[in-house]
Design a protein around this motif. Structure first.
Motif, PDB file in Angstrom:
ATOM      1  N   UNK A 293       0.755  -1.201   0.023  1.00 55.55           N
ATOM      2  CA  UNK A 293      -0.066   0.076  -0.163  1.00 55.55           C
ATOM      3  C   UNK A 293       0.883   1.012   0.047  1.00 55.55           C
ATOM      4  N   UNK A 294       0.611   2.105  -0.808  1.00 57.20           N
ATOM      5  CA  UNK A 294       1.279   3.214  -0.817  1.00 57.20           C
ATOM      6  C   UNK A 294       1.048   4.345   0.199  1.00 57.20           C
ATOM      7  N   UNK A 295       2.099   5.205   0.651  1.00 56.20           N
ATOM      8  CA  UNK A 295       1.914   6.065   1.669  1.00 56.20           C
ATOM      9  C   UNK A 295       0.949   7.227   1.193  1.00 56.20           C
ATOM     10  N   UNK A 296      -0.020   7.591   1.969  1.00 60.03           N
ATOM     11  CA  UNK A 296      -0.908   8.597   1.630  1.00 60.03           C
ATOM     12  C   UNK A 296      -0.224  10.010   2.102  1.00 60.03           C
ATOM     13  N   UNK A 297       0.189  10.947   1.139  1.00 55.69           N
ATOM     14  CA  UNK A 297       0.903  11.937   1.629  1.00 55.69           C
ATOM     15  C   UNK A 297       0.227  13.219   2.336  1.00 55.69           C
ATOM     16  N   UNK A 300       0.088  13.080   8.355  1.00 55.65           N
ATOM     17  CA  UNK A 300       1.577  13.241   8.946  1.00 55.65           C
ATOM     18  C   UNK A 300       2.387  12.178   9.182  1.00 55.65           C
ATOM     19  N   UNK A 301       1.797  11.183   8.965  1.00 59.63           N
ATOM     20  CA  UNK A 301       2.456   9.966   9.356  1.00 59.63           C
ATOM     21  C   UNK A 301       2.480   8.889   8.179  1.00 59.63           C
TER      22      UNK A 301
END
Length: 565
Positions: A293-297, A300-301
């Motif tokens: 799963x890609x990081x949600x920009x 803040x984490x």
């Protein structure tokens, strides 16, 4: 013939004198237009036709586009036909750009350099051909080199040895070139290399080692190996200039950032940036865990997920089971075994063994990379000092306190928290890296402001003295005004009293006169008044009436009347 010409001229003059102004203007306009048309036709017919830059068409589209772009860069008008021929306006431009394009290596791949040296003749021998060819090569090379920028003229000498029977006995071709530049300027190294390449390509059998290029003073300028040390020193000088320029930029960036926080209190120290100007190439392979799963920009984490062990792509399960007599080694045949007795008794025992195993193949992300590390700072040393705050001491009424004709001031140094924040600001502006062992120092030292404070104290003293002088002048003006007002009041009072005395005197005189007239009337005396006395009496009565209404205006009239008496 002369008579006929005179008749025509006289006839034209007669007709010209009879024409109106409008007809004369039309005739002059038609004549001017006819002359202009003739000149335009003559100029157009005598205009040079275009000259082809190369005798052959340029079939390579990429090379054609590069040549066109290079000529357009110098604002040269280019004409390209459908079959690839490049033409320019005149032969002078063609000669110049044949040489320039040759130096820059912008020649078509199928361009025959020797095509410009062809000089066919019906009656010739090999020796004559060689001499003519040598002379033509030298002439054409001189002509081409003279067309280059910053070259006034060139002297070319080419040596073409006779062809030997054996290759080992063949003497090499040589060439010497003397370049006379405009203003005795020095040519760049790349330009000299291009000229050398042009000469090598123009002479068959010539190699760069046998080409000598001299400047107008007789110094060889194509000895690139001998110039290596000079180039090294030039590179060092150039890198030092780049380093100084970058150091100044870093210092200005830091000062601009600190000045917004501590205006007028920042003093920069010595900045030293050790630069690594070498270029390094790195290549390798990286293995990373696959991303589930890609990081949600927007968060803040980091909420991304990865497969730490990789994705399984195949698996194998192995299970082995054995049931039977146990294996009891006893050594080679005919030799007693060394098995202990207690194990020898188990030789006919039945046993069971089980073996299980699972093999899983997993895959990870693989990335092959190759990068070039550009010049970068290897270490930064920088110091900056931030002055504290000087405040002027004030008394209870808000006035500045002076001691010995000097303003009393209090110095407030920076707090440890402010120093820490300032150091972090400097490190951030410089991109400090602990791995590089950067040395960033931020101090809070008191700066000597004696000259500045002395000028400020003198200005403040002058200002206060000026204010005192202004106050004294205003007080003096006020005193003068008060004295003037008092004087005016006193003079008015004196004038009022004098007027009252005069009125009282007039009243008594009038009463005495009336009394005298009354007494005379009682005694039967006939009193006759003259016209002047009557006028004076009427004037006095009018003055009394006006005095009651306008005492100030009548005072002057009474004074005048008294002066007349």
């Amino acid at each position: 013939m002369n008579e006929w010409f005179k008749k025509i001229v006289s006839s034209l003059k007669e007709k010209w004198s009879k024409w109106t102004v409008l007809k004369k203007l039309l005739a002059v306009g038609i004549a001017v237009a006819a002359v202009g048309a003739v000149i335009w036709l003559v100029a157009g017919s005598s205009k040079e036709s275009t000259i082809r830059l190369f005798a052959r068409p340029v079939t390579d589209d990429a090379m054609l586009a590069r040549i066109e772009a290079r000529l357009a860069q110098e604002n040269v008008q280019v004409y390209i036909s459908n079959d690839g021929y490049i033409s320019v306006d005149n032969e002078k431009i063609a000669k110049k750009w044949r040489a320039q394009l040759s130096v820059e290596g912008l020649l078509p791949s199928d361009f025959d350099v020797y095509a410009i040296f062809n000089d066919p003749s019906w009656n010739r021998n090999d020796r004559d051909d060689q001499v003519k060819y040598k002379k033509l090569v030298e002439t054409k090379l001189q002509e081409q080199l003279s067309q280059l920028e910053h070259i006034d003229r060139a002297v070319v000498t080419v040596t073409l040895p006779e062809e030997a029977v054996y290759a080992s006995m063949q003497k090499p071709a040589t060439a010497s070139v003397t370049l006379f530049t405009t203003g005795n300027m020095d040519l760049e190294k790349n330009t000299v290399k291009g000229i050398q390449s042009l000469i090598v390509k123009a002479v068959e059998g010539l190699v760069p080692e046998n080409v000598v290029i001299l400047n107008s003073t007789g110094n060889q300028i194509n000895d690139f190996e001998g110039m290596a040390e000079s180039d090294r020193l030039s590179n060092i000088e150039r890198t030092q200039k780049i380093r100084q320029r970058l150091e100044a930029k870093y210092a200005n960036d830091v000062k601009a950032q600190l000045e917004t926080i501590y205006p007028g209190r920042v003093s920069l120290g010595l900045m030293t940036v050790d630069w690594d100007f070498s270029e390094e190439k790195e290549s390798g392979t990286e293995h990373t865990a696959p991303v589930i799963k890609q990081d949600n920009k927007d968060t803040s984490y980091d909420d991304g997920k990865v497969a730490e062990e990789g994705f399984p792509i195949s698996s194998e399960t192995v299970r082995k089971e054995y049931v039977g007599s146990l294996y009891n080694p006893e050594g080679p045949a005919g030799v007693d075994g060394l098995t202990p007795p207690n194990y020898s008794d188990l030789s006919n025992a039945i046993g069971k063994t089980t073996e299980e195993g699972v093999k899983v193949n997993r895959v990870v992300d693989v990335r092959n990379y190759e990068k070039t590390v550009t010049p970068r700072p290897s270490r930064i040393s920088f110091s900056v000092n931030i002055d504290g705050v000087w405040t002027k001491d004030l008394d209870s009424r808000g006035n500045i306190i002076f001691e010995n004709n000097r303003i009393k001031r209090t110095y407030t140094p920076l707090s440890p928290e402010q120093l820490k924040a300032a150091k972090e600001t400097v490190e951030g502006a410089l991109g400090s890296d602990k791995d590089r062992n950067d040395n960033i120092v931020v101090t809070n030292q008191m700066v000597d402001h004696s000259a500045e404070f002395e000028a400020e104290d003198m200005a403040e003293l002058k200002r206060q003295n000026r204010n005192k002088a202004i106050v004294l002048i205003l007080i003096g003006i006020a005193v003068v005004l008060v004295i003037f007002i008092l004087f005016r009041i006193i003079t008015r009072e004196i004038e009022r009293r004098r007027r009252l005395r005069e009125e009282e005197l007039l009243r008594k005189q009038r009463e005495e006169r009336e009394q005298a007239l009354w007494d005379a009337k009682e005694q039967g005396m006939e009193v006759t008044m003259s016209v002047e006395e009557r006028k004076r009496a009427e004037l006095q009565e009018s003055a009394v009436a006006m005095a009651k209404e306008h005492p100030e205006d009548v005072a002057m009239l009474i004074r005048t009347w008294l002066m007349e008496e």
